[in-house]
Write an enzyme that holds these catalytic residues in place. Structure first.
Site, PDB file in Angstrom:
ATOM      1  N   GLU A  12      -5.235  -8.609  -1.087  1.00  0.00           N
ATOM      2  CA  GLU A  12      -6.168  -8.488   0.197  1.00  0.00           C
ATOM      3  C   GLU A  12      -7.559  -8.156   0.017  1.00  0.00           C
ATOM      4  O   GLU A  12      -7.826  -7.209  -0.873  1.00  0.00           O
ATOM      5  CB  GLU A  12      -5.582  -7.390   1.092  1.00  0.00           C
ATOM      6  CG  GLU A  12      -4.274  -7.786   1.525  1.00  0.00           C
ATOM      7  CD  GLU A  12      -3.746  -6.638   2.479  1.00  0.00           C
ATOM      8  OE1 GLU A  12      -4.752  -5.784   3.074  1.00  0.00           O
ATOM      9  OE2 GLU A  12      -2.581  -6.504   2.841  1.00  0.00           O
ATOM     10  N   GLU A  42       0.912  -1.155   0.094  1.00  0.00           N
ATOM     11  CA  GLU A  42       0.058  -0.001   0.032  1.00  0.00           C
ATOM     12  C   GLU A  42       0.737   1.239  -0.108  1.00  0.00           C
ATOM     13  O   GLU A  42       0.623   2.185   0.780  1.00  0.00           O
ATOM     14  CB  GLU A  42      -0.888  -0.051   1.152  1.00  0.00           C
ATOM     15  CG  GLU A  42      -2.107  -1.116   1.189  1.00  0.00           C
ATOM     16  CD  GLU A  42      -3.036  -0.815   2.422  1.00  0.00           C
ATOM     17  OE1 GLU A  42      -2.657  -0.419   3.399  1.00  0.00           O
ATOM     18  OE2 GLU A  42      -4.328  -1.140   2.233  1.00  0.00           O
TER      19      GLU A  42
HETATM   20  C1  GAL Z   1      -4.732  -3.088   4.674  1.00  0.00           C
HETATM   21  C2  GAL Z   1      -3.485  -3.239   4.699  1.00  0.00           C
HETATM   22  C3  GAL Z   1      -3.223  -4.418   5.994  1.00  0.00           C
HETATM   23  C4  GAL Z   1      -4.370  -4.001   7.130  1.00  0.00           C
HETATM   24  C5  GAL Z   1      -5.535  -3.963   6.719  1.00  0.00           C
HETATM   25  C6  GAL Z   1      -6.773  -3.624   7.527  1.00  0.00           C
HETATM   26  O1  GAL Z   1      -5.109  -1.735   3.805  1.00  0.00           O
HETATM   27  O2  GAL Z   1      -2.843  -3.639   3.712  1.00  0.00           O
HETATM   28  O3  GAL Z   1      -1.965  -4.628   6.510  1.00  0.00           O
HETATM   29  O4  GAL Z   1      -3.751  -3.062   7.734  1.00  0.00           O
HETATM   30  O5  GAL Z   1      -5.863  -2.896   5.923  1.00  0.00           O
HETATM   31  O6  GAL Z   1      -6.896  -4.773   8.711  1.00  0.00           O
END
Ligand code: GAL
Length: 986
Positions: free
Chosen positions: A267, A176
């Site tokens: 993710e 990110e």
């Molecule tokens: C995403 C990030 C993860 C975690 C998640 C929220 O944006 O890549 O590491 O922080 O949000 O749980």
């Protein structure tokens, strides 16, 4: 049949032909794969023998990938020190992944690296203090700081890459971090290091949503992906039934961003983190419930996503210093596998989807044809409340109509019909059952021209596919659908067989050669054998019954020429053989031996259950965890009964009694000697908030090596008699507390919390950052200051962890100090024993201990002798009922039977509103609620320590119990404990 002829499409790759891709999907060894993955952080389950447990559970849900963040802060505790030992080791991750048959995406991050609701987003604490340059740039001091860690990762990864027969498929180089051109040089620098180190698998990147700023030239990763949390983050668990609509932009974004690559979501929301004062993880599980998985995950499929990882599938525990300030110890995440490793109803939905994806090779290559908003050529949808997207396999003609509510949040029951072209003309679906139903928040794939097994031909189905494939000599199709809906499918029934006699099933022979239409009337529950013949088996069940089935991959006893070396356990690469097993809580693996006659199953039982098996016809004998099971043939099925071992009833846990007590705040007693403490005399800091007021001295723990847990500051002054108060600005992060004493007198405790942060019940990042510090005047009580001698102001601060990007260099300690009526002479600071360079407990590591007196002495460790301590029950709180810190320690024995997996938790009293905070240590680990074997010794002595911090002069009475959440007969196997005992400390 494992290696197949290479697909003719032109492909791209990283630096190896073993992993390639085209615009549709990924290829591993020339096989198209749908990468179906879940996130799991080994650092949040610091018991290496349990990693296989999580991997086996993921594979049992049909997943073929796991995505793992590695935490730099834990691995690289100080400059020049890399510690890949114990639970920080990478090789045991790779070994367990290979054994379970799951591909690994390694995300060593490093650069806010990982986020993950962990302190400094994963960046090592020492860097936040020692590095002046801007993090995640090409700044030379930052580069020098991170490169050794990346080298260590490279050394571990290289021999374990998929190209070497290992499980590591991708390395994600950053997380990110907006790929604007200004960051390109930094990305390029990282890529060069990985490539020069011998990493040949694709380097990947996870963009923050639809970032639109990814790099095309210098610095571009091999495979770009984006993440998405459509139900929101931070405080969304507060309103778990309020859904956001699905994002309709995914597909067009992919086409505009990287159309030559397959659509990758590294993710996607699998749950959500909860926050201090939040509603608890059951609310987060509800927010991301099975219906959410149903609608949102299938919407991703509709957007033609072919690589996806759910964040998190197992959350675990942010023990010790791991959390960032917003979150507490549990990182359960409301995930499919709960923090205590129990399987939830979300796991069932994951499995229903996972086995469909694993079964459906035609789904790995699809063109996005159109949807209700664009119109789909030749397709008519009758039913305005529904929405449909068509994906079509260009080679086989298989069509996947992904249907959902037009308003994806709607809870209304709707129905529709669909007129579609297919191989044999045009068809209105359904033919005989009236309409297709969607019950509220539901999504269904309607499929045409699907093949299964060696010769199975499914013309269409409005029922969902749970499993399709070959078992022994038979082609097996297992469909499911809600019991209160009707369903219909048409297929060629092969062989000489038997049709179900159920009154709920109606067979119609179509005019076209050999095709039978099967209508399942509403009310069909349980498992129905629709058709069985020596060459074909068709099953139907309601969704709950379907999810009781497992389809373990059966590893070939001896690998064939087609088996890809190293991938013996991997579905699609080592084996395509399976059986269906219904009933048990979990089936971990299966083998077939004795010329195909014996099926050996291993798994877990939470009760005695009836067993239903679909196996090759030659199988006549079944064993469960090594014991023979009586089975009989009932038509196409083998059935039997699995009895849970009587020994599970022997599992008991003791009440926690016989506590011993010692004071842990001698620092506020008169005459306390702090001559060995560090003098806080720095006047420069790299931490972002520079000293606000005072005399320029820096009072941040991390600048003196004390970055984790509690830090104590002592400000000395020779009193002139006119000192009346101290004005302090104290930083600890969201939800921190600090207690302030003058000499041996308590002044007050300040704290911040969710309530003070949020004025509207919602919690935003601004709310959180706004409450990372407190400014207050600490007025000295009458007579507390003695003129003409040394007086001491003692401040106990709880460091809640550092912020994530871009505030990793967080101030933690005293940013401003002023003695009203006088001046401070010396400031002293004390934190964890040895600081981050010299802490004694190398096994539990830098994240475990803080600077409370008892921690420094090792009172939390097993084997510490408390015989000289005072007996005092935890419920009595601190002696005298005043503010302070005390340690309570007790021990107890456990003797759990072998081959049981006991899920246990510690529970403090429900809804505590008493003014105290407590740290729980289990066998020396600063842990939270759910405790696994390995941390607890299931067959030996266990030590529990509670550091009780009474925040004001109110008596408190904490209670703590150990409770059994569930007892499973089975488990992953022996679990080694590694809980080093107390040794004398200097
Ligand atoms: C995403 C990030 C993860 C975690 C998640 C929220 O944006 O890549 O590491 O922080 O949000 O749980």
């Amino acid at each position: 049949m494992v290696r197949k002829a290479p697909d003719s499409n032109s492909k791209s790759n990283g630096l190896t032909d073993v992993v390639q891709w085209d615009n549709y999907s990924l290829f591993i060894h020339d096989q198209r794969v749908f990468l179906h993955s879940g996130e799991f952080h080994t650092f949040r389950l610091p018991v290496p023998d349990l990693w296989l447990d999580i991997f086996q559970k993921m594979v049992a849900a049909g997943l073929n990938g796991v995505s793992i963040y590695i935490h730099m802060g834990a691995t690289n505790p100080s400059r020049g020190v890399l510690d890949f030992n114990d639970w920080r080791a990478l090789q045991p991750i790779f070994d367990a992944a290979k054994l379970a048959g799951i591909f690994v995406t390694l995300r060593p991050g490093k650069f806010d690296f990982i986020n993950a609701e962990t302190t400094a987003g994963g960046i090592a604490h020492w860097i936040t203090s020692e590095v002046a340059g801007e993090l995640r740039t090409t700044a030379t001091d930052w580069t020098a700081a991170y490169e050794p860690y990346v080298s260590g990762i490279i050394d571990a990864v290289v021999p374990n890459q998929v190209s070497q027969g290992g499980p590591v498929l991708f390395v994600q180089i950053d997380n990110e971090f907006n790929q604007t051109p200004s960051h390109a040089a930094y990305f390029a620098q990282l890529e060069t290091q990985y490539r020069e180190g011998g990493v040949v698998i694709p380097l990947t990147y996870n963009d923050l949503n639809e970032g639109r700023n990814f790099i095309n030239g210098t610095g571009a990763v091999d495979l770009y992906g984006l993440d998405s949390y459509p139900q929101g983050t931070t405080s969304a668990c507060l309103n778990p039934t309020d859904w956001s609509p699905v994002a309709t932009s995914y597909h067009s974004y992919h086409l505009s961003a990287n159309p030559a690559q397959p659509f990758y979501m590294p993710e996607f929301q699998g749950g959500l983190f909860d926050f201090w004062g939040g509603p608890g993880y059951d609310a987060c599980a509800l927010l991301t419930e099975p219906a959410f998985q149903d609608v949102f995950y299938k919407h991703n499929w509709a957007s033609n996503v072919k690589l996806i990882s759910y964040y998190m599938v197992y959350g675990g525990t942010s023990w010790g210093g791991f959390p960032f300030p917003v979150v507490y110890t549990s990182y359960d995440y409301g995930a499919a596998i709960r923090e205590n490793r129990a399987l939830s109803d979300k796991f069932d939905e994951l499995k229903r989807q996972g086995l469909f994806l694993r079964s459906s090779s035609e789904f790995r290559k699809t063109d996005w044809i159109g949807d209700t908003s664009t119109g789909i050529p030749g397709v008519t949808l009758n039913g305005s409340a529904a929405f449909v997207t068509l994906l079509k396999n260009p080679d086989t003609g298989t069509q996947f109509f992904v249907t959902r509510q037009a308003d994806s949040t709607s809870t209304a029951n709707i129905s529709f019909t669909l007129t579609v072209p297919f191989s044999q003309g045009t068809l209105t679906l359904p033919q005989t059952t009236g309409s297709i139903a969607l019950n509220g928040r539901q999504s269904k794939l309607i499929i045409t021209d699907y093949t299964f097994g060696a010769a199975g031909a499914l013309l269409y189905t409005t029922a969902s596919i749970f499993f399709a494939g070959t078992i022994g000599a038979r082609d097996v199709l297992f469909l499911f659908g809600d019991a209160d809906q009707s369903h219909e499918f048409a297929l060629v029934l092969t062989g000489a067989g038997t049709r179900s006699a159920s009154s709920r099933i109606q067979f119609t022979n179509a005019t076209a050669a050999g095709i039978t239409t099967v209508a399942i009337a509403s009310g069909a529950a349980g498992l129905l054998t629709v058709w069985e013949s020596p060459s074909q088996l068709v099953l139907f069940a309601d969704p709950v019954t379907a999810a009781m089935f497992w389809a373990p991959a059966i590893k070939a006893p001896t690998p064939s020429n087609d088996t890809v070396p190293g991938f013996e356990s991997f579905w699609q690469f080592g084996t395509n053989e399976t059986v269906l097993v219904g009933g048990p809580y979990l089936v971990r693996n299966a083998t077939i031996s004795n010329e195909g006659s014996t099926l050996a199953l291993r798994g877990d039982l939470n009760a005695s259950v009836s067993l239903t098996i679909v196996a090759p016809l030659e199988v006549r004998e079944v064993t469960w965890n090594g014991e023979r099971v009586d089975v009989r043939a009932e038509g196409a099925l083998l059935t039997g009964w699995l009895t849970q071992s009587a020994s599970v009833r022997e599992v008991k846990v003791p009440a926690l009694t016989e506590w011993k007590f010692a004071d842990s705040l001698p620092e506020v007693q008169s005459g306390f000697d702090d001559s060995s403490w560090t003098v806080a005399n720095k006047t420069r800091t790299n931490i972002e908030v520079k000293p606000l007021f005072g005399d320029g001295r820096v009072l941040y723990g991390c600048d003196y090596g004390f970055c984790e847990g509690h830090v104590l500051f002592r400000g000395h002054f020779n009193a002139n008699g006119s000192e009346t108060a101290a004005n302090l600005t104290i930083y600890g992060g969201f939800s921190f507390a600090a207690s302030v004493f003058i000499n041996d007198r308590f002044i007050s405790t300040v704290s911040t919390n969710a309530q003070s942060a949020s004025d509207d019940g919602q919690l935003t990042s601004a709310d959180i950052l706004g409450v990372d510090h407190v400014n207050a005047l600490f007025a000295f009580p009458d007579g507390s200051v003695v003129p003409g001698r040394d007086n001491v102001l003692t401040v106990v601060v709880d460091n809640m962890g550092n912020e994530e990007y871009p505030d990793e260099k967080s101030a933690r300690g005293i940013a401003g100090f002023e003695l009203v009526g006088g001046t401070f002479a010396t400031w002293k600071v004390q934190g964890k024993l040895g600081g981050y360079t010299n802490f004694p407990d190398k096994v539990r590591g830098v994240m475990n201990e803080g600077g409370l007196f008892g921690e420094r002495e090792g009172w939390h460790l097993p084997g510490f002798d408390t015989s000289s301590w005072t007996p005092r029950d935890l419920s009595e709180g601190l002696p005298g009922g005043g503010a302070g810190v005390g340690f309570f320690v007790t021990m107890f024995d456990l003797a759990f039977p072998r081959n049981t997996d006991v899920l246990v938790s510690f529970q403090f009293e429900e809804g505590n509103t008493q003014p105290y905070r407590a740290l729980l240590f289990v066998n020396g680990w600063k842990f939270g609620k759910a405790i696994s074997p390995g941390i607890l010794d299931y067959n030996g002595k266990n030590t529990i320590a509670v550091a009780l911090w009474a925040l004001d002069n109110t008596a408190v009475s904490p209670s703590l119990e150990l409770v059994i959440d569930s007892v499973l007969d089975g488990g992953v196997g022996p679990i080694a404990t590694n809980n080093p005992v107390w040794e004398p400390r200097s």
